[in-house]
Scaffold this active site. Structure first.
Site, mmCIF file in Angstrom:
data_model
loop_
_atom_site.group_PDB
_atom_site.id
_atom_site.type_symbol
_atom_site.label_atom_id
_atom_site.label_comp_id
_atom_site.label_asym_id
_atom_site.label_seq_id
_atom_site.Cartn_x
_atom_site.Cartn_y
_atom_site.Cartn_z
ATOM 1 N N ASP A 135 -8.085 3.312 0.923
ATOM 2 C CA ASP A 135 -7.338 3.635 2.102
ATOM 3 C C ASP A 135 -8.041 4.145 3.292
ATOM 4 O OD1 ASP A 135 -5.248 4.722 3.951
ATOM 5 O OD2 ASP A 135 -4.323 5.603 2.287
ATOM 6 N N CYS B 240 -1.333 0.606 7.258
ATOM 7 C CA CYS B 240 -2.987 0.526 7.362
ATOM 8 C C CYS B 240 -3.205 -0.808 6.555
ATOM 9 C CB CYS B 240 -3.820 1.583 7.097
ATOM 10 S SG CYS B 240 -3.546 2.975 7.762
ATOM 11 N N ARG B 241 -3.368 -0.817 5.403
ATOM 12 C CA ARG B 241 -4.024 -1.737 4.464
ATOM 13 C C ARG B 241 -2.948 -2.922 4.422
ATOM 14 N NH1 ARG B 241 -5.171 1.529 -0.616
ATOM 15 N NH2 ARG B 241 -3.209 2.672 0.339
ATOM 16 N N CYS C 55 0.975 -1.182 0.135
ATOM 17 C CA CYS C 55 0.005 -0.176 -0.100
ATOM 18 C C CYS C 55 0.931 1.272 0.071
ATOM 19 C CB CYS C 55 -0.854 -0.036 1.224
ATOM 20 S SG CYS C 55 -0.012 0.259 2.751
ATOM 21 N N ASN D 47 2.353 1.431 4.343
ATOM 22 C CA ASN D 47 2.426 0.206 4.990
ATOM 23 C C ASN D 47 2.256 0.157 6.600
ATOM 24 O OD1 ASN D 47 5.435 -1.944 5.817
ATOM 25 N ND2 ASN D 47 3.505 -2.659 5.207
#
Length: 162
Positions: A129, A18-19, A13, A16
């Site tokens: 996001d 959250c997702r 993402c 690096n």
């Protein structure tokens, strides 16, 4: 995939936190529960940007994972040129990440650079996001990630997972 060959998968993402660390942890959990953990040599995540290198995942990512019984000890890192030859699959969370990765990929690298959502029922689906939103975005991400993880197992390993 040849017999006894193990796969390596990298989730990407922007930052690096959250997702992609959620995808890394949930994918590990999904493949373990489905009985396919031994098919993987490495499962990791990183960001296209270096804003958060060394940081733990966003607290909302950790909370969402823990609410589903999934743990993470990830520290953020930025994608490197070496990743394109060390991983078999590099899976982007959205089309912006995908474009960044394709632009950085060295010619002839071994990794298949793809959108993670291509393993879902709707090809091209993105994992949006959730950073600037509430907790519900993180939960939606988790549900998508589990769905795409199962799709990966079905498409790549021809696994029977539900």
């Amino acid at each position: 995939m040849a017999p006894n060959e193990k796969l390596s998968v990298l989730f990407v993402c922007l930052g690096n936190i959250c997702r992609s660390p959620m995808a890394e942890a949930a994918f590990k959990d999904t493949v373990t529960k489905a009985g396919y953990a031994d098919c993987f040599a490495r499962i990791d995540s990183c960001g296209t940007a270096g804003y958060h290198v060394g940081d733990a995942p966003d607290p909302r990512t950790i909370w969402t994972l823990q609410s589903h019984g999934v743990e993470t000890d990830h520290a953020a890192r930025q994608v490197s040129i070496e990743d394109f030859n060390e991983f078999d699959y590099i899976l982007a969370m959205d089309t912006s990440n995908l474009s960044d990765l394709r632009r950085r990929a060295p010619r002839g690298s071994k990794a298949k650079v793809m959108l993670f959502g291509d393993f879902g029922p709707i090809k091209g689906e993105v994992v949006a996001d959730p950073y600037y939103g509430g907790s519900s975005g993180f939960e939606k991400n988790f549900q998508q990630i589990v769905k795409f993880s199962k799709g990966f197992l079905k498409d790549v390993l021809h696994a029977d997972v539900s």
